[in-house]
Design an enzyme around this catalytic site. Structure first.
Site, short mmCIF file in Angstrom:
data_model
loop_
_atom_site.label_atom_id
_atom_site.label_comp_id
_atom_site.label_asym_id
_atom_site.label_seq_id
_atom_site.Cartn_x
_atom_site.Cartn_y
_atom_site.Cartn_z
N GLU A 7 1.76 -9.47 11.53
CA GLU A 7 1.58 -9.05 10.14
C GLU A 7 2.95 -8.75 9.51
O GLU A 7 3.23 -9.13 8.40
CB GLU A 7 0.70 -7.80 10.16
N ASP B 55 0.76 -1.25 0.00
CA ASP B 55 0.00 0.00 0.00
C ASP B 55 0.80 1.31 0.00
O ASP B 55 0.62 2.15 -0.84
CB ASP B 55 -0.94 0.01 1.20
C1 2M8 Z 1 -3.11 -4.34 3.77
O1 2M8 Z 1 -4.00 -3.57 2.97
C2 2M8 Z 1 -5.29 -3.12 3.39
C3 2M8 Z 1 -5.97 -2.46 2.19
O2 2M8 Z 1 -6.14 -3.42 1.18
C4 2M8 Z 1 -5.28 -2.12 4.51
O3 2M8 Z 1 -4.21 -1.60 4.89
O4 2M8 Z 1 -6.36 -1.81 5.03
C5 2M8 Z 1 -1.95 -4.77 2.84
O5 2M8 Z 1 -0.87 -5.26 3.59
C6 2M8 Z 1 -2.43 -5.81 1.85
O6 2M8 Z 1 -1.36 -6.30 1.10
C7 2M8 Z 1 -3.13 -6.97 2.55
O7 2M8 Z 1 -3.68 -7.82 1.60
C8 2M8 Z 1 -4.23 -6.47 3.51
C9 2M8 Z 1 -4.82 -7.57 4.38
O8 2M8 Z 1 -3.79 -8.30 5.01
O9 2M8 Z 1 -3.72 -5.45 4.37
#
Ligand code: 2M8
Length: 509
Positions: free
Chosen positions: A412, A177
């Site tokens: 994460e 992101d």
């Molecule tokens: C993160 O992205 C989401 C938006 O899609 C967020 O920050 O709200 C990123 O690390 C993405 O790569 C990942 O798929 C998602 C869920 O783990 O979180």
């Protein structure tokens, strides 16, 4: 206290059970209470080590949310959970004539790692034999066209000029992101009017510095608004959106996924589909190779609005390790990968690729995609090493990856310098990576997994009741909820698909 690999695998399986919503797995218990596209593929790969039917259910749920264009959306919203922003209402996917009617989704996509998961499910089914083998083979045959349609959409709607680079319209599509990769492209975005909003993500991390800033979020939401206004029409989005970048990492993933899908197609006797998939793979492989910066040896993204190369020192520069191709290019990339600017940097806690080089100016070791190590990404690199025949490289990553996860938090992401777990804890794809690594036999690669050691099955804990179980990390609790109050009491249950979920990991060391 560090835990042994066998115990780590059991704990990882428990994380996936706790995050199981029935027919989908939440990406994380609080921060991400829905299904994310590339997370779900990694999760399915991990689930395949526990229960092939449950892994199939995961992929089937994702495919049920596929748009008629072929796009697989980046989020599939679980019913009734409003604790994520931007949620279903903000995306308003049903305003798009090409979106599915029965489920709410986002209107953008994520990297196409799914064929890798399909391969893992098929291999796990074949190792298990019997009904699981039949289920996996049926699923591969039944879903092949849908995966191919997904790749075809990326190769057409997202590469209209045939450059061999997947065009993205939001940093969220890259999955990385707020990576420095996107700084210049976002700097050129002037956010217009967006409906007022309140972020929820910052409520669920110990330190808001680990997340993107409000300024970044304003731009993120402006892009969503631009796409929503044209009802996510592919052509209209391309013409109007303020962010258009050729994403080299996504392209590298599409190249290798295209080959993996072509292999599966050939096994299924689907020669026309397999040939199409092979062509897609070849186009994106040469697209990725064309981006390599002779000065640094890293692959680059291309800003399609300014026409400029984006030469940041991020992990995406190793896209050729996924797409494969020229042996000299791969050898040079491997040397760089293990060298002092990357995994061989002396200050690293573990020899794993950080999202940004530890030697780069501007490294932010605690901030999301601007420095931390992401375990699922380490796993993907290990998989790619093995896929391209470097079992030793894959094993090096596996050993370091398991050592990093030995604390059992399944974070994460991790600080590359101190090894501190950051972001959400009990993150599903981190647990999936641990499960798979734990299952490799000594010196085995994911392409040649050990024969299954089937252990007695135990039933899964309850699904819906455990939705809120998960991170009990200080600072990441919901306001007003006492410590431990959200812990669900495990009770015997089955998945809603009826598939039993085994408690033990097969084939592990
Ligand atoms: C993160 O992205 C989401 C938006 O899609 C967020 O920050 O709200 C990123 O690390 C993405 O790569 C990942 O798929 C998602 C869920 O783990 O979180």
């Amino acid at each position: 206290m560090p835990v042994r690999t066998a115990e780590l695998a059991d704990r990882a399986a428990e994380v996936l059970r706790a995050n199981d919503l029935g027919d989908m797995t939440a990406a994380a218990p609080r921060l991400y209470p829905h299904m994310w596209s590339w997370d779900s593929a990694v999760i399915a790969m991990g689930l395949a080590r526990i229960s092939v039917p449950r892994a199939i259910t995961e992929l089937r749920t994702l495919l049920r949310a596929q748009w008629s264009t072929g796009m697989i959306p980046h989020i599939v919203f679980a019913d009734g959970d409003e604790d994520y922003f931007p949620g279903a209402g903000r995306w308003d996917s049903r305003s798009a004539p090409t979106a599915p009617r029965h489920v709410a989704t986002s209107g953008i996509c994520q990297p196409p790692v799914h064929a890798i998961a399909l391969r893992a499910v098929l291999d796990a089914g074949r190792r298990a034999g019997g009904a699981e083998r039949a289920a996996a083979e049926d699923f591969a045959a039944e879903s092949f066209d849908a995966w191919l349609a997904w790749h075809r959409w990326l190769a057409t709607a997202r590469d209209p000029d045939g450059r061999g680079l997947v065009e993205i319209h939001h940093g969220w599509e890259s999955g990385m992101d707020n990576s420095p990769r996107w700084d210049a492209a976002y700097a050129a975005v002037e956010p217009g009017e967006v409906p007022p909003f309140q972020r929820r993500d910052t409520l669920h991390v110990a330190d808001t510095d680990e997340r993107p800033t409000d300024d970044e979020y304003r731009r993120y939401l402006w892009l969503v608004e631009q796409m929503r206004r044209v009802r996510y029409d592919d052509d209209a989005v391309r013409e109007t959106v303020d962010f258009r970048v050729g994403d080299v990492f996504m392209s590298g993933v599409l190249a290798v996924a295209g080959d993996v899908l072509a292999d599966i197609g050939e096994e299924l006797g689907r020669s026309a589909g397999a040939a199409e998939s092979r062509d897609i793979a070849a186009r994106f492989r040469s697209g990725v190779a064309s981006t390599v910066d002779p000065a640094t040896g890293l692959a680059r993204d291309l800003d399609l609005r300014s026409g400029r190369w984006i030469a940041t020192e991020t992990v995406a520069g190793f896209a050729p390790l996924f797409s494969g191709g020229d042996p000299a290019l791969l050898a040079a990339q491997r040397e760089l990968f293990w060298g002092p600017r990357w995994c061989g940097h002396p200050a690293l806690a573990y020899a794993l690729p950080p999202s940004m080089s530890a030697a780069a100016e501007g490294l932010r070791p605690r901030t999301y995609w601007r420095g931390p190590v992401w375990p699922f990404l380490s796993w993907l690199f290990g998989w790619a090493f093995a896929h391209h025949g470097d079992a030793e490289g894959a094993e090096r990553i596996r050993a370091a990856g398991l050592a990093q996860l030995a604390g059992g938090e399944f974070a994460e992401y991790y600080d590359p310098l101190t090894g501190e777990p950051l972001g959400s804890h009990r993150q599903s794809w981190t647990a999936a990576a641990a499960l798979d690594w734990a299952a490799w036999g000594l010196g085995e690669s994911p392409r040649r997994p050990p024969p299954p050691v089937t252990t007695p099955r135990s039933r899964c804990p309850a699904r819906r009741s455990s939705r809120r179980a998960g991170s009990t990390r200080a600072g990441s609790r919901r306001p007003g909820r006492p410590a431990g109050a959200s812990r669900a009491v495990p009770s015997p249950a089955r998945t809603t698909s009826g598939a039993p979920c085994t408690g033990a990991v097969r084939g592990r060391r």
